[in-house]
Motif scaffolding. Structure first.
Motif, PDB file in Angstrom:
ATOM      1  N   ARG A 135     -13.938   4.759 -11.437  1.00 52.75           N
ATOM      2  CA  ARG A 135     -13.047   5.906 -11.685  1.00 52.75           C
ATOM      3  C   ARG A 135     -11.669   5.664 -11.063  1.00 52.75           C
ATOM      4  O   ARG A 135     -10.642   5.967 -11.665  1.00 52.75           O
ATOM      5  CB  ARG A 135     -13.692   7.188 -11.114  1.00 52.75           C
ATOM      6  N   LEU A 136     -11.642   5.081  -9.880  1.00 53.70           N
ATOM      7  CA  LEU A 136     -10.363   4.800  -9.223  1.00 53.70           C
ATOM      8  C   LEU A 136      -9.548   3.814 -10.059  1.00 53.70           C
ATOM      9  O   LEU A 136      -8.323   3.943 -10.186  1.00 53.70           O
ATOM     10  CB  LEU A 136     -10.590   4.237  -7.815  1.00 53.70           C
ATOM     11  N   GLN A 137     -10.234   2.838 -10.645  1.00 56.90           N
ATOM     12  CA  GLN A 137      -9.528   1.860 -11.490  1.00 56.90           C
ATOM     13  C   GLN A 137      -8.978   2.544 -12.741  1.00 56.90           C
ATOM     14  O   GLN A 137      -7.838   2.288 -13.147  1.00 56.90           O
ATOM     15  CB  GLN A 137     -10.485   0.720 -11.865  1.00 56.90           C
ATOM     16  N   GLN A 138      -9.799   3.432 -13.327  1.00 53.14           N
ATOM     17  CA  GLN A 138      -9.336   4.170 -14.531  1.00 53.14           C
ATOM     18  C   GLN A 138      -8.072   4.958 -14.212  1.00 53.14           C
ATOM     19  O   GLN A 138      -7.108   4.939 -14.972  1.00 53.14           O
ATOM     20  CB  GLN A 138     -10.400   5.172 -14.972  1.00 53.14           C
ATOM     21  N   ILE A 139      -8.094   5.671 -13.094  1.00 51.28           N
ATOM     22  CA  ILE A 139      -6.938   6.491 -12.717  1.00 51.28           C
ATOM     23  C   ILE A 139      -5.720   5.582 -12.505  1.00 51.28           C
ATOM     24  O   ILE A 139      -4.627   5.860 -12.985  1.00 51.28           O
ATOM     25  CB  ILE A 139      -7.232   7.324 -11.439  1.00 51.28           C
ATOM     26  N   SER A 140      -5.922   4.483 -11.798  1.00 52.32           N
ATOM     27  CA  SER A 140      -4.815   3.556 -11.535  1.00 52.32           C
ATOM     28  C   SER A 140      -4.246   3.025 -12.844  1.00 52.32           C
ATOM     29  O   SER A 140      -3.024   2.947 -13.013  1.00 52.32           O
ATOM     30  CB  SER A 140      -5.280   2.373 -10.689  1.00 52.32           C
ATOM     31  N   ASP A 141      -5.122   2.664 -13.779  1.00 53.80           N
ATOM     32  CA  ASP A 141      -4.657   2.133 -15.067  1.00 53.80           C
ATOM     33  C   ASP A 141      -3.900   3.205 -15.849  1.00 53.80           C
ATOM     34  O   ASP A 141      -2.842   2.949 -16.427  1.00 53.80           O
ATOM     35  CB  ASP A 141      -5.846   1.626 -15.906  1.00 53.80           C
ATOM     36  N   THR A 142      -4.445   4.423 -15.866  1.00 52.84           N
ATOM     37  CA  THR A 142      -3.824   5.501 -16.642  1.00 52.84           C
ATOM     38  C   THR A 142      -2.419   5.813 -16.138  1.00 52.84           C
ATOM     39  O   THR A 142      -1.500   6.012 -16.933  1.00 52.84           O
ATOM     40  CB  THR A 142      -4.694   6.787 -16.551  1.00 52.84           C
ATOM     41  N   TYR A 143      -2.259   5.843 -14.807  1.00 54.09           N
ATOM     42  CA  TYR A 143      -0.971   6.275 -14.246  1.00 54.09           C
ATOM     43  C   TYR A 143      -0.101   5.088 -13.812  1.00 54.09           C
ATOM     44  O   TYR A 143       0.961   5.293 -13.218  1.00 54.09           O
ATOM     45  CB  TYR A 143      -1.211   7.214 -13.058  1.00 54.09           C
ATOM     46  N   GLY A 144      -0.553   3.866 -14.090  1.00 55.43           N
ATOM     47  CA  GLY A 144       0.238   2.690 -13.726  1.00 55.43           C
ATOM     48  C   GLY A 144       0.392   2.530 -12.222  1.00 55.43           C
ATOM     49  O   GLY A 144       1.479   2.190 -11.733  1.00 55.43           O
ATOM     50  N   LEU A 145      -0.679   2.787 -11.489  1.00 54.58           N
ATOM     51  CA  LEU A 145      -0.624   2.678 -10.027  1.00 54.58           C
ATOM     52  C   LEU A 145      -1.330   1.404  -9.564  1.00 54.58           C
ATOM     53  O   LEU A 145      -2.254   0.930 -10.229  1.00 54.58           O
ATOM     54  CB  LEU A 145      -1.328   3.885  -9.382  1.00 54.58           C
ATOM     55  N   LYS A 146      -0.897   0.873  -8.436  1.00 55.84           N
ATOM     56  CA  LYS A 146      -1.626  -0.237  -7.815  1.00 55.84           C
ATOM     57  C   LYS A 146      -2.805   0.334  -7.025  1.00 55.84           C
ATOM     58  O   LYS A 146      -2.753   1.482  -6.557  1.00 55.84           O
ATOM     59  CB  LYS A 146      -0.719  -1.022  -6.865  1.00 55.84           C
ATOM     60  N   LEU A 147      -3.838  -0.497  -6.881  1.00 57.98           N
ATOM     61  CA  LEU A 147      -5.039  -0.066  -6.170  1.00 57.98           C
ATOM     62  C   LEU A 147      -5.347  -1.099  -5.080  1.00 57.98           C
ATOM     63  O   LEU A 147      -5.684  -2.248  -5.381  1.00 57.98           O
ATOM     64  CB  LEU A 147      -6.192   0.036  -7.176  1.00 57.98           C
ATOM     65  N   ILE A 148      -5.156  -0.675  -3.832  1.00 59.27           N
ATOM     66  CA  ILE A 148      -5.393  -1.588  -2.698  1.00 59.27           C
ATOM     67  C   ILE A 148      -6.525  -1.003  -1.854  1.00 59.27           C
ATOM     68  O   ILE A 148      -6.412   0.118  -1.351  1.00 59.27           O
ATOM     69  CB  ILE A 148      -4.132  -1.726  -1.814  1.00 59.27           C
ATOM     70  N   TYR A 149      -7.604  -1.747  -1.713  1.00 54.59           N
ATOM     71  CA  TYR A 149      -8.727  -1.257  -0.913  1.00 54.59           C
ATOM     72  C   TYR A 149      -8.598  -1.698   0.538  1.00 54.59           C
ATOM     73  O   TYR A 149      -8.384  -2.892   0.805  1.00 54.59           O
ATOM     74  CB  TYR A 149     -10.058  -1.785  -1.459  1.00 54.59           C
ATOM     75  N   GLU A 167     -14.172  -7.665  -5.054  1.00 50.84           N
ATOM     76  CA  GLU A 167     -13.587  -8.012  -6.364  1.00 50.84           C
ATOM     77  C   GLU A 167     -12.756  -6.871  -6.918  1.00 50.84           C
ATOM     78  O   GLU A 167     -12.004  -7.034  -7.864  1.00 50.84           O
ATOM     79  CB  GLU A 167     -14.711  -8.286  -7.376  1.00 50.84           C
ATOM     80  N   GLN A 168     -12.950  -5.674  -6.357  1.00 49.57           N
ATOM     81  CA  GLN A 168     -12.341  -4.487  -6.969  1.00 49.57           C
ATOM     82  C   GLN A 168     -10.887  -4.292  -6.565  1.00 49.57           C
ATOM     83  O   GLN A 168     -10.480  -4.692  -5.479  1.00 49.57           O
ATOM     84  CB  GLN A 168     -13.163  -3.255  -6.592  1.00 49.57           C
ATOM     85  N   GLY A 169     -10.121  -3.650  -7.474  1.00 49.97           N
ATOM     86  CA  GLY A 169      -8.738  -3.305  -7.180  1.00 49.97           C
ATOM     87  C   GLY A 169      -7.799  -4.492  -7.316  1.00 49.97           C
ATOM     88  O   GLY A 169      -8.201  -5.599  -7.702  1.00 49.97           O
ATOM     89  N   ASP A 170      -6.512  -4.261  -6.992  1.00 48.79           N
ATOM     90  CA  ASP A 170      -5.536  -5.350  -7.036  1.00 48.79           C
ATOM     91  C   ASP A 170      -5.704  -6.252  -5.816  1.00 48.79           C
ATOM     92  O   ASP A 170      -5.593  -7.467  -5.916  1.00 48.79           O
ATOM     93  CB  ASP A 170      -4.119  -4.778  -7.067  1.00 48.79           C
ATOM     94  N   LEU A 171      -5.951  -5.613  -4.673  1.00 50.60           N
ATOM     95  CA  LEU A 171      -6.136  -6.358  -3.434  1.00 50.60           C
ATOM     96  C   LEU A 171      -7.208  -5.657  -2.588  1.00 50.60           C
ATOM     97  O   LEU A 171      -7.358  -4.433  -2.684  1.00 50.60           O
ATOM     98  CB  LEU A 171      -4.834  -6.402  -2.614  1.00 50.60           C
ATOM     99  N   ALA A 172      -7.909  -6.427  -1.770  1.00 48.82           N
ATOM    100  CA  ALA A 172      -8.841  -5.833  -0.793  1.00 48.82           C
ATOM    101  C   ALA A 172      -8.551  -6.477   0.558  1.00 48.82           C
ATOM    102  O   ALA A 172      -8.315  -7.687   0.640  1.00 48.82           O
ATOM    103  CB  ALA A 172     -10.278  -6.092  -1.218  1.00 48.82           C
ATOM    104  N   VAL A 173      -8.558  -5.644   1.596  1.00 50.44           N
ATOM    105  CA  VAL A 173      -8.177  -6.119   2.930  1.00 50.44           C
ATOM    106  C   VAL A 173      -9.371  -6.043   3.878  1.00 50.44           C
ATOM    107  O   VAL A 173     -10.036  -5.005   3.967  1.00 50.44           O
ATOM    108  CB  VAL A 173      -7.005  -5.269   3.476  1.00 50.44           C
TER     109      VAL A 173
END
Ligand code: T4K
Length: 370
Positions: free
Chosen positions: A141-155, A172-178
């Motif tokens: 769901r977080l990825q869907q929201i990020s894709d819909t609104y053009g947001l980056k997703l950093i975990y 593996e999820q998001g643009d980056l994971a820390v």
């Protein structure tokens, strides 16, 4: 009274003798930092162990978080959780970014994905969720929201080393994971951290950024920072990797023992792992409800009197700290679940060589505290 207190955690270390040959190699080579041989070996070994495309090693998790935000050129507002360690939100402030707090879910203590869309504004550029205690976020769901609104997703995956869902690494999820490899974590290099990313170009940018922005001896491509992991940390990491599976199974055995024994204690709730999740036993949080004979803080004090030094991760809530509490999203009315959870949480001791006798002592005190 007990002379030696039991702490929340005790860092796992391999036998000293096993580390001496690594130290000798560092001493002989005089190569101490700046992408030395152990750094390169550890980065590759970690990439393979985690099953991810690229890893960038860091001196600690906080520098990795700060650099992740720089790498993706995040600005403006970022949606995040108030229920985490301060480093998550401080990394935003250090980058001149405004955190926008969204409430959490009670079952995972992670960002409530159903509340995110209403917090998005024209200035929102990213979402920064935390896999709190290694509990996976609602990533699809977080990825869907990020894709819909053009947001980056950093975990912020500081707690999620080795956690997988249906056999796939959370990283593996998001643009980056820390990740964090702090002494208190499931996997430690004394201090340390990493960014996991998906493409070679982005890895290169991160590697430049963590080395002051140097692309070569005379070319500086960005205002970078010193985030480099030393050879000492990398050599220890390489050795620790050989032991981490055993360390995780020892933690999970303690997790099962607590869970079984505390399942029916009135007013005590243990957070359960969702189906398909392979956890890492990093933390054992309890939520102390109204049906329990003591308040959370009374139980905290009772355990301390017995020499058990537990922790209230994560209390106080970040949104109540002086540098955040004036923000519109920080009010308790906006964050009812996080506020209640921070008032009820207590993390019990859990670490690989915590002996069964001590675990049972903790169980006995929690089960009959008076
Ligand atoms: N994001 C999240 C979600 C995080 O949880 C963290 C770190 C970060 C980002 C940032 O990553 P790093 O920059 O740290 O890599 C600890 C840790 O310092 C911190 O790394 C961690 N989260 C946080 C949850 O816990 P404190 O101030 O509560 O730790 P401290 O010193 O009170 O230690 C806790 C217990 O561990 C003590 O009771 C004793 C024991 N201990 C501790 C240390 C340092 C040992 O036995 N040996 C040790 O060397 O923050």
């Amino acid at each position: 009274m007990h002379d030696k207190p039991t702490f929340l955690t005790r860092p796992y270390l391999p036998p000293l003798e096993a580390f001496l040959p690594y130290l000798r190699e560092i001493w002989d080579s005089r190569w101490l930092t700046n992408a030395g041989p152990f750094h390169e070996k550890f980065e590759e070994a970690l990439r393979k162990y985690l099953g991810v495309p690229h890893v960038c090693l860091f001196a600690n998790g906080t520098l990795a978080l700060m650099t992740a935000l720089q790498a993706l050129r995040i600005t403006g507002e970022v949606i995040t959780t108030p229920y985490t360690f301060v480093a998550t939100t401080h990394a935003l402030l250090w980058n001149g970014i405004k955190p926008v707090f969204v409430d959490i879910r009670r079952d995972t203590c992670n960002l409530d994905e159903t509340l995110i869309e209403s917090a998005i504004t024209a200035r929102t550029t990213a979402i920064l969720p935390v896999h709190c205690y290694g509990n996976p976020c609602a990533s699809q769901r977080l990825q869907q929201i990020s894709d819909t609104y053009g947001l980056k997703l950093i975990y912020d995956a500081a707690h999620a080393f080795g956690v997988s869902v249906d056999g796939r690494s959370l990283l593996e999820q998001g643009d980056l994971a820390v990740l964090s490899f702090h002494a208190t974590k499931v996997f430690n290099t004394f201090e340390g951290g990493a960014i996991v990313c998906h493409d070679a170009k982005l890895k290169q940018r991160i590697d430049y950024l963590k080395n002051f922005g140097f692309a070569d001896e005379v070319t500086v491509v960005a205002p970078g920072i010193n985030g480099k992991m030393s050879e000492f940390q990398a050599a220890l990491g390489l050795l620790q990797l050989q032991h981490v599976d055993l360390a995780i199974s020892a933690r999970l055995a303690i997790d099962r023992r607590y869970r079984q024994a505390l399942a029916n204690v009135p007013g005590v709730q243990c957070l359960a792992s969702a189906e398909g999740v392979s956890p890492n036993g990093g933390y054992f949080p309890l939520l102390i409800g109204a049906a329990y004979p003591l308040s959370r803080d009374q139980l905290y004090e009772t355990l301390r009197r017995h020499g058990i030094h537990v922790r209230r991760y994560f209390y106080p809530l970040i949104s109540n700290l002086p540098m955040y509490r004036g923000m519109a999203s920080a009010g308790p009315a906006n964050l009812p679940v996080a506020t209640r959870t921070a008032e009820q949480v207590l993390c019990l001791p859990i670490y690989p060589d915590l002996d069964a006798k001590t675990v049972d002592r903790v169980i006995n005190i929690v089960s009959s505290p008076c």
